[in-house]
Scaffold this motif. Structure first.
Motif: not given
Length: 537
Positions: A108-131
């Motif tokens: 059961h996962m529901y959560n909100h993060a108001p300051n996710a700058s490091e998460l954005i960087a990881l997502a961009e790296q993931l998108f670069s790696t996968a797509i």
């Protein structure tokens, strides 16, 4: 956020999506756990659990089910990363040494993060790696490891929100991150110390310890480097000094110029006219090859992890290689050692914020620009415009000679389809990567659907299709990009009915391409790919 003690997380998919006034909402229907990460604009996510706001720099974590993303930006778009993943329960090995078992589970996962700058960087790296430009080997492992890092971030963020036992140094770091994202505002040492929960004098001591600068000097560097970024990215437009001061947080042009000269050693006008960086950090491997094509060797950079290398070893030996999987803090330490005068990235504002204290950070968009535009942009940064024009002319002349040689080998108006099969998925390519060679340089015609996509977006990358649809999108000539020597993929193809029908019953030519050689989009690899065209036909 509910968690399990023995849980790992497996990557499933990542998409980059946008809602705009023309398409104000986007429906997600997923059987997997997911994250939505805001990159630009503002919106809201409605789901069974409720409604959560999603703005740039924020993130939402959710469980399987339906949800709707709605834009709240009247003039513009709400852009997000949508990531699917699977929690896997790991049973520890038994005492007899039998293997551990793993199985998908529901959390059961529901959560909100108001300051996710490091998460954005990881997502961009993931998108670069996968797509965007996935590389061999270890790309699947890289994607899974990035998901682990992202989930670890969520756990730490959740604990930080509910655990008041932060160390004083962590509190200071949090205050400095606030400074990095609010440097244009009227910040004082007292305000930052209050956020850290300590006295202003002690805050100055700890700020010097963790950053190497006093609070005022660090704020000054952030603002001066922002001015530098604006000056470096002016293309034919000359901003007034008052405008630069306003956009970077200085109170007026005179004070800005004084502080700029202190940090950069020259006036803003001289910087704009004459500064050429000697120590460059390239955070994206395609941009590394753009620099090398211009005869500029970065001091620290990322490289393609492909085993097929296209630059001399002595050139590569001059560069400190930035690890692909380094965290934001680890990357910062690498950059601190390198002492760059300029950092180049395709990532969003979050990366600029975190690295701006080290050097000006220039953001060059990846998907919205062609390799020619990338090369010209980078050339302007290093005063190599003439070299960029010559490099492009050489490639165009090489392509012209190839087109003349291929006239007798390819029927007029023949269509070419370019497929990539990876991780049990199939993609039909547009103008990027190998599509650049066949469509842009050789002038061959893509499938009519791709022609329509390119008419709407000249930089269209690719679209996912099912294996069943391969026959529908087949051209007169078909190229299949495969990862060589991957047993799981080969088993998939042998067992897939639709693939066997496409491969065995299709009377049209099918040509196989090596993933390591053809999934690149930079001038150095393009030059190498052009030399490999003739044997294909």
């Amino acid at each position: 956020m509910e968690t399990e003690q023995n849980v790992l997380y497996a990557f499933k998919s990542i998409q980059q999506l946008a809602c705009s006034p023309n398409q104000p909402e986007y429906l997600f229907q997923t059987h997997f756990h997911w994250m939505l990460i805001g990159m630009a604009g503002a919106g809201a996510v409605s789901m069974e659990h409720g409604r959560m706001e999603l703005a740039s720099g924020t993130a939402i974590l959710g469980s399987p089910g339906d949800c709707v993303l709605q834009t709240e930006t009247e003039n513009g778009e709400c852009r997000v990363f949508f990531i699917e993943f699977m929690p896997l329960s790991i049973r520890m090995p038994a005492q007899d040494g039998s293997l551990a078992e793993a199985g998908a589970i529901y959390l059961h996962m529901y959560n909100h993060a108001p300051n996710a700058s490091e998460l954005i960087a990881l997502a961009e790296q993931l998108f670069s790696t996968a797509i965007t430009h996935p590389e061999v080997p270890q790309r699947s492992l890289t994607a899974h490891m990035l998901i682990q890092q992202m989930m670890l971030w969520w756990v730490k963020d959740h604990q930080a929100g509910h655990d008041e036992r932060w160390t004083t140094e962590q509190s200071v770091l949090a205050a400095l991150r606030y400074m990095e994202s609010h440097y244009t505002e009227a910040l004082t040492r007292e305000l930052l110390a209050e956020k850290a929960g300590i006295s202003s004098t002690y805050f100055s001591v700890l700020c010097k310890k963790v950053s190497g600068f006093s609070p005022s000097d660090l704020l000054e560097r952030l603002r001066v480097h922002r001015v530098s970024e604006l000056l470096l990215q002016e293309h034919g437009h000359k901003s007034k000094l008052d405008e630069l001061a306003h956009r970077s947080g200085f109170r007026d042009a005179w004070y800005m110029s004084k502080r700029f000269r202190k940090v950069q050693g020259m006036s803003p006008t001289m910087y704009k006219q004459a500064f050429v960086p000697e120590r460059i950090a390239s955070l994206e491997y395609p941009y590394t090859y753009h620099f090398i094509a211009l005869g500029v060797v970065p001091s620290i950079a990322r490289f393609s992890s492909s085993s097929h290398e296209v630059i001399p070893l002595d050139v590569r030996a001059k560069v400190t290689e930035l690890p692909m999987l380094a965290s934001m803090e680890s990357q910062k330490k690498w950059l601190e050692i390198s002492k760059p005068q300029l950092i180049v990235t395709s990532s969003m504002e979050s990366v600029q914020e975190r690295f701006r204290s080290l050097a000006p950070v220039v953001h060059i968009p990846w998907l919205s620009l062609s390799w020619r535009e990338h090369l010209k942009w980078i050339a302007r940064l290093v005063a190599k415009e003439a070299e960029a024009i010559r490099y492009i002319e050489v490639l165009d002349q090489q392509a012209k000679r190839l087109r003349e040689k291929l006239q007798d080998r390819i029927a007029p108006n023949a269509t070419v389809s370019l497929f990539k099969i990876e991780n049990n998925r199939c993609y039909l390519y547009g103008i990027r990567d190998a599509g650049c060679i066949f469509y842009e340089f050789l002038g061959l015609l893509p499938h009519p659907v791709i022609q329509q996509r390119l008419a709407q977006d000249p930089n269209f990358h690719s679209m996912e299709i099912s294996m069943r649809q391969m026959a529908d999108f087949a051209g007169d000539i078909n190229f299949i990009i495969l990862v060589p020597d991957v047993g799981e993929q080969n088993d998939l193809l042998r067992m897939n009915e639709h693939w066997r029908q496409f491969e065995l019953k299709n009377e049209r030519p099918v040509i196989y391409l090596d993933y390591r050689e053809w999934l690149h989009y930079d001038p150095v690899h393009i030059a190498d790919q052009l030399t490999k065209v003739m044997p294909l036909f």
